[in-house]
Design a protein around this motif. Structure first.
Motif, PDB file in Angstrom:
ATOM      1  N   SER A  34     -23.672-104.041 -24.381  1.00  0.00           N
ATOM      2  CA  SER A  34     -24.818-104.844 -24.794  1.00  0.00           C
ATOM      3  C   SER A  34     -24.822-104.963 -26.305  1.00  0.00           C
ATOM      4  CB  SER A  34     -26.133-104.198 -24.321  1.00  0.00           C
ATOM      5  OG  SER A  34     -26.310-102.928 -24.935  1.00  0.00           O
ATOM      6  N   LYS A  35     -25.716-105.802 -26.795  1.00  0.00           N
ATOM      7  CA  LYS A  35     -25.854-105.963 -28.242  1.00  0.00           C
ATOM      8  C   LYS A  35     -26.349-104.686 -28.895  1.00  0.00           C
ATOM      9  CE  LYS A  35     -28.224-108.814 -31.705  1.00  0.00           C
ATOM     10  NZ  LYS A  35     -29.159-109.948 -31.926  1.00  0.00           N
ATOM     11  N   SER A  36     -27.251-103.963 -28.213  1.00  0.00           N
ATOM     12  CA  SER A  36     -27.764-102.705 -28.769  1.00  0.00           C
ATOM     13  C   SER A  36     -26.648-101.670 -28.887  1.00  0.00           C
ATOM     14  CB  SER A  36     -28.895-102.163 -27.891  1.00  0.00           C
ATOM     15  OG  SER A  36     -29.976-103.067 -27.839  1.00  0.00           O
ATOM     16  N   ALA A  37     -25.781-101.603 -27.883  1.00  0.00           N
ATOM     17  CA  ALA A  37     -24.655-100.670 -27.947  1.00  0.00           C
ATOM     18  C   ALA A  37     -23.707-101.056 -29.080  1.00  0.00           C
ATOM     19  CB  ALA A  37     -23.923-100.647 -26.610  1.00  0.00           C
ATOM     20  N   PHE A  38     -23.475-102.340 -29.235  1.00  0.00           N
ATOM     21  CA  PHE A  38     -22.628-102.812 -30.325  1.00  0.00           C
ATOM     22  C   PHE A  38     -23.216-102.412 -31.677  1.00  0.00           C
ATOM     23  CE2 PHE A  38     -22.540-106.233 -33.500  1.00  0.00           C
ATOM     24  CZ  PHE A  38     -21.200-106.197 -33.874  1.00  0.00           C
ATOM     25  N   LEU A  39     -24.526-102.609 -31.846  1.00  0.00           N
ATOM     26  CA  LEU A  39     -25.162-102.260 -33.109  1.00  0.00           C
ATOM     27  C   LEU A  39     -25.108-100.759 -33.364  1.00  0.00           C
ATOM     28  CD1 LEU A  39     -28.268-104.625 -33.030  1.00  0.00           C
ATOM     29  CD2 LEU A  39     -26.270-104.807 -34.509  1.00  0.00           C
ATOM     30  N   VAL A  87     -31.414 -94.491 -22.954  1.00  0.00           N
ATOM     31  CA  VAL A  87     -31.115 -94.335 -24.371  1.00  0.00           C
ATOM     32  C   VAL A  87     -32.334 -93.799 -25.098  1.00  0.00           C
ATOM     33  CG1 VAL A  87     -30.278 -95.503 -26.438  1.00  0.00           C
ATOM     34  CG2 VAL A  87     -29.544 -96.293 -24.175  1.00  0.00           C
ATOM     35  N   PRO A  88     -32.171 -92.784 -25.947  1.00  0.00           N
ATOM     36  CA  PRO A  88     -33.305 -92.293 -26.739  1.00  0.00           C
ATOM     37  C   PRO A  88     -33.911 -93.400 -27.582  1.00  0.00           C
ATOM     38  CG  PRO A  88     -31.463 -90.763 -26.857  1.00  0.00           C
ATOM     39  CD  PRO A  88     -30.952 -91.984 -26.155  1.00  0.00           C
ATOM     40  N   PRO A  89     -35.241 -93.471 -27.638  1.00  0.00           N
ATOM     41  CA  PRO A  89     -35.885 -94.573 -28.382  1.00  0.00           C
ATOM     42  C   PRO A  89     -35.494 -94.626 -29.857  1.00  0.00           C
ATOM     43  CG  PRO A  89     -37.467 -93.444 -26.972  1.00  0.00           C
ATOM     44  CD  PRO A  89     -36.222 -92.620 -26.950  1.00  0.00           C
ATOM     45  N   TRP A  90     -35.296 -93.480 -30.471  1.00  0.00           N
ATOM     46  CA  TRP A  90     -34.986 -93.495 -31.902  1.00  0.00           C
ATOM     47  C   TRP A  90     -33.619 -94.105 -32.179  1.00  0.00           C
ATOM     48  CZ3 TRP A  90     -30.836 -90.805 -33.911  1.00  0.00           C
ATOM     49  CH2 TRP A  90     -30.243 -89.843 -33.073  1.00  0.00           C
ATOM     50  N   LEU A  91     -32.696 -93.976 -31.230  1.00  0.00           N
ATOM     51  CA  LEU A  91     -31.406 -94.629 -31.392  1.00  0.00           C
ATOM     52  C   LEU A  91     -31.535 -96.148 -31.278  1.00  0.00           C
ATOM     53  CD1 LEU A  91     -28.840 -92.384 -29.460  1.00  0.00           C
ATOM     54  CD2 LEU A  91     -29.025 -92.736 -31.934  1.00  0.00           C
ATOM     55  N   MET A  92     -32.383 -96.604 -30.357  1.00  0.00           N
ATOM     56  CA  MET A  92     -32.615 -98.039 -30.226  1.00  0.00           C
ATOM     57  C   MET A  92     -33.267 -98.608 -31.478  1.00  0.00           C
ATOM     58  SD  MET A  92     -31.358 -98.926 -27.320  1.00  0.00           S
ATOM     59  CE  MET A  92     -32.124-100.518 -27.029  1.00  0.00           C
ATOM     60  N   VAL A  93     -34.214 -97.846 -32.057  1.00  0.00           N
ATOM     61  CA  VAL A  93     -34.873 -98.302 -33.284  1.00  0.00           C
ATOM     62  C   VAL A  93     -33.872 -98.367 -34.435  1.00  0.00           C
ATOM     63  CG1 VAL A  93     -36.617 -97.712 -35.013  1.00  0.00           C
ATOM     64  CG2 VAL A  93     -37.134 -97.460 -32.580  1.00  0.00           C
ATOM     65  N   ALA A  94     -33.015 -97.340 -34.542  1.00  0.00           N
ATOM     66  CA  ALA A  94     -32.005 -97.338 -35.607  1.00  0.00           C
ATOM     67  C   ALA A  94     -31.037 -98.505 -35.451  1.00  0.00           C
ATOM     68  CB  ALA A  94     -31.250 -96.010 -35.597  1.00  0.00           C
ATOM     69  N   SER A  96     -31.649-101.332 -33.925  1.00  0.00           N
ATOM     70  CA  SER A  96     -32.379-102.570 -34.198  1.00  0.00           C
ATOM     71  C   SER A  96     -32.501-102.826 -35.702  1.00  0.00           C
ATOM     72  CB  SER A  96     -33.765-102.504 -33.547  1.00  0.00           C
ATOM     73  OG  SER A  96     -34.535-103.640 -33.876  1.00  0.00           O
ATOM     74  N   TRP A  97     -32.828-101.790 -36.460  1.00  0.00           N
ATOM     75  CA  TRP A  97     -32.952-101.956 -37.908  1.00  0.00           C
ATOM     76  C   TRP A  97     -31.602-102.260 -38.553  1.00  0.00           C
ATOM     77  CZ3 TRP A  97     -36.840-102.998 -40.940  1.00  0.00           C
ATOM     78  CH2 TRP A  97     -38.140-102.703 -40.490  1.00  0.00           C
ATOM     79  N   TRP A  98     -30.540-101.682 -38.017  1.00  0.00           N
ATOM     80  CA  TRP A  98     -29.204-101.992 -38.523  1.00  0.00           C
ATOM     81  C   TRP A  98     -28.858-103.460 -38.273  1.00  0.00           C
ATOM     82  CZ3 TRP A  98     -25.755-101.098 -41.874  1.00  0.00           C
ATOM     83  CH2 TRP A  98     -24.421-101.438 -41.683  1.00  0.00           C
ATOM     84  N   GLY A  99     -29.264-103.967 -37.099  1.00  0.00           N
ATOM     85  CA  GLY A  99     -29.044-105.381 -36.822  1.00  0.00           C
ATOM     86  C   GLY A  99     -29.810-106.274 -37.776  1.00  0.00           C
ATOM     87  N   LYS A 100     -31.058-105.901 -38.093  1.00  0.00           N
ATOM     88  CA  LYS A 100     -31.841-106.679 -39.047  1.00  0.00           C
ATOM     89  C   LYS A 100     -31.203-106.650 -40.431  1.00  0.00           C
ATOM     90  CE  LYS A 100     -36.264-105.964 -36.675  1.00  0.00           C
ATOM     91  NZ  LYS A 100     -37.624-105.373 -36.773  1.00  0.00           N
ATOM     92  N   LEU A 101     -30.685-105.482 -40.818  1.00  0.00           N
ATOM     93  CA  LEU A 101     -30.039-105.379 -42.124  1.00  0.00           C
ATOM     94  C   LEU A 101     -28.798-106.259 -42.191  1.00  0.00           C
ATOM     95  CD1 LEU A 101     -29.959-103.997 -44.891  1.00  0.00           C
ATOM     96  CD2 LEU A 101     -28.645-102.141 -43.841  1.00  0.00           C
ATOM     97  N   LEU A 102     -28.018-106.285 -41.110  1.00  0.00           N
ATOM     98  CA  LEU A 102     -26.851-107.163 -41.080  1.00  0.00           C
ATOM     99  C   LEU A 102     -27.269-108.630 -41.173  1.00  0.00           C
ATOM    100  CD1 LEU A 102     -24.662-105.459 -38.321  1.00  0.00           C
ATOM    101  CD2 LEU A 102     -24.213-105.506 -40.774  1.00  0.00           C
ATOM    102  N   HIS A 103     -28.343-108.979 -40.483  1.00  0.00           N
ATOM    103  CA  HIS A 103     -28.826-110.366 -40.518  1.00  0.00           C
ATOM    104  C   HIS A 103     -29.283-110.743 -41.922  1.00  0.00           C
ATOM    105  CE1 HIS A 103     -30.700-114.072 -39.147  1.00  0.00           C
ATOM    106  NE2 HIS A 103     -31.819-113.706 -39.757  1.00  0.00           N
ATOM    107  N   TRP A 104     -29.992-109.848 -42.588  1.00  0.00           N
ATOM    108  CA  TRP A 104     -30.485-110.126 -43.941  1.00  0.00           C
ATOM    109  C   TRP A 104     -29.364-110.153 -44.974  1.00  0.00           C
ATOM    110  CZ3 TRP A 104     -34.806-105.942 -43.180  1.00  0.00           C
ATOM    111  CH2 TRP A 104     -35.814-106.481 -42.356  1.00  0.00           C
ATOM    112  N   SER A 105     -28.254-109.525 -44.667  1.00  0.00           N
ATOM    113  CA  SER A 105     -27.149-109.481 -45.632  1.00  0.00           C
ATOM    114  C   SER A 105     -26.295-110.741 -45.617  1.00  0.00           C
ATOM    115  CB  SER A 105     -26.248-108.267 -45.342  1.00  0.00           C
ATOM    116  OG  SER A 105     -25.668-108.359 -44.058  1.00  0.00           O
TER     117      SER A 105
END
Length: 359
Positions: A34-39, A87-94, A96-105
Motif C-alpha cells: 500500500s501507499k502507507s507501507a511505501f511511505l 499497524v501501530p497508529p504512531w507508525l501510520m502518523v509518521a 503520513s507526515w513523511w508523505g506530506k513532507l515529500l509532497h511539500w518538497s
C-alpha cells in the motif's frame, strides 16, 4: 595491488547493490502492499541513509558501504511484517507526515533540477569555448555536435507533440516554451552571452521535459504480483520479483530519477569552480578551493547523496501522471526564466563572468 583491487571491487559491488535494492524495494512495496507501507519503507531508508551519511562524514571508512548492504532487505522485511497485522497508529502518523513532507518538497526539487541543468549547460558551453581556441577541427566538430543537438531536440519535440499537447492548455504552454527558447537564444547571441553549445543544451532540456509530459509513468498494480508478508517458499516469489522488475518498474520515473541525480551530481562538481569571490586569484590562500563555501557544500551533497537518492526517488514514485505533467511544465519555465535573468543581468565587465560565461 591485488588486495587493493579486490577491496575496491567489493566496495563498488556493495554500492551498486545498495542502489539496486533501493530502486527495486520502493516500487515493490508501493505495488504489492500500500501507499502507507511505501511511505514507511521510504522513511526508514531515509533515516538509515542519514545515519550512514553521518558515519561517512565523520569516519569515512570504505567498509561502511559493505556493512550497510544487509540493512535494506532487513528494513523491507520489517515493513512487510509490520503491515501483515494491525499497524501501530504512531507508525501510520509518521508515514503520513513523511508523505506530506515529500509532497511539500516538490518545488525544491524543481528548483534544484532547473538550476543544475542550467549550470551543466553553461559548463558545457564554457568547455566548448575553450576547445574552439584549440583549432579548426574542434570548432567544426562542436558546430556539428550543436547542429545535431538542435535537430535531435526538434525531432524529439515533434515526436512527443501528440501526447504532450493533448489539451489546448498544454499545446499553448508548449508554444510559449518554444517561442521563449528561440527568443532567448537570439537575445543571448545578440548580447554575446551565450553560444550554440549552451543554447542547444537548453533545447535538449526543453525537449526532454516535453517528452516526459507525454509519457504516462503510472505504476501498474497487478493482483498477480501480490506478495504474502511471510514467504512460504522462495522460488515462486523470486519469479514474481523478476516479473515485477521487467513489467512493473516505472521506466519514465527511472529516466527522471537518473537525469535529476546526474545533473545534481555534475552541478555539485561545478559549484566550486564559480562564485562571487576572487579567492582563486588572491595570493596567500593556502587551502585553495578546499576552504570555499561551495566546496564544503559539494562535500556535504556527495556525502549524503544516498539520502538525496531516496528522497528524490520516493517523491517521483508518489506523483501521478497529471502531477508529473504540471511539475514538468513548471520545470521548463523555471529553467527558461533563470536563463533569461542570467543572460540579461550578467555583467560583462565582471572578472568571474568573463571566465564563466561565453562571450
Amino acid at each position: 595491488m591485488a588486495p587493493w583491487f579486490l577491496w575496491h571491487a567489493v566496495s563498488s559491488t556493495a554500492r551498486l547493490s545498495t542502489a539496486l535494492q533501493i530502486l527495486i524495494f520502493l516500487p515493490l512495496t508501493l505495488s504489492t502492499l500500500s501507499k502507507s507501507a511505501f511511505l514507511l519503507l521510504s522513511l526508514l531508508l531515509f533515516l538509515h541513509s542519514l545515519v550512514h551519511g553521518t558515519l561517512v562524514f565523520f569516519w569515512g571508512s570504505p567498509a561502511l558501504s559493505i556493512m550497510q548492504v544487509p540493512m535494506h532487505p532487513f528494513l523491507l522485511l520489517v515493513c512487510f511484517n509490520v503491515f501483515s497485522e494491525t499497524v501501530p497508529p504512531w507508525l501510520m502518523v509518521a508515514a503520513s507526515w513523511w508523505g506530506k513532507l515529500l509532497h511539500w518538497s516538490g518545488p525544491g526539487f524543481i528548483v534544484m533540477e532547473g538550476m543544475s541543468s542550467l549550470l551543466v549547460a553553461q559548463r558545457l558551453g564554457q568547455v566548448g569555448k575553450q576547445l574552439v581556441g584549440e583549432g579548426e577541427v574542434y570548432q567544426f566538430g562542436l558546430l556539428v555536435a550543436a547542429a545535431a543537438a538542435y535537430v535531435a531536440s526538434a525531432w524529439w519535440i515533434v515526436v512527443s507533440y501528440p501526447a504532450a499537447a493533448a489539451s489546448p492548455l498544454s499545446s499553448t504552454l508548449l508554444g510559449v516554451a518554444l517561442t521563449t527558447l528561440i527568443f532567448l537564444t537570439f537575445i543571448g547571441f545578440a548580447l554575446r552571452r551565450t553560444n550554440v553549445i549552451e543554447s542547444s543544451c537548453l533545447a535538449l532540456i526543453v525537449a526532454y521535459n516535453v517528452w516526459l509530459c507525454g509519457i504516462d509513468g503510472t505504476l501498474v498494480i497487478d493482483p498477480a504480483l501480490s506478495y504474502t508478508p511471510l514467504l512460504s517458499n522462495i522460488l515462486p516469489h523470486l519469479q514474481t520479483l523478476v516479473n515485477f522488475v521487467s513489467n512493473t518498474l516505472p521506466k519514465p520515473v527511472l529516466f527522471a530519477l537518473v537525469y535529476r541525480l546526474v545533473v545534481l551530481h555534475f552541478a555539485s562538481r561545478i559549484l566550486p569552480t564559480i562564485g562571487a569571490d576572487s579567492w582563486e586569484d588572491e595570493a596567500g590562500v593556502d587551502d585553495g578551493w578546499e576552504g570555499r563555501p561551495t566546496s564544503k557544500l559539494t562535500h556535504i551533497l556527495l556525502t549524503y547523496r544516498q539520502t538525496i537518492f531516496v528522497t528524490v526517488y520516493s517523491h517521483l514514485l508518489l506523483l501521478d501522471h497529471s502531477s508529473q505533467v504540471w511539475w514538468r511544465w513548471m520545470n521548463i519555465f523555471f529553467t527558461l526564466v533563470i536563463w533569461s535573468v542570467e543572460l540579461l543581468v550578467s555583467n560583462e565587465d565582471d572578472a568571474i563572468t568573463k571566465r564563466w560565461k561565453v562571450d
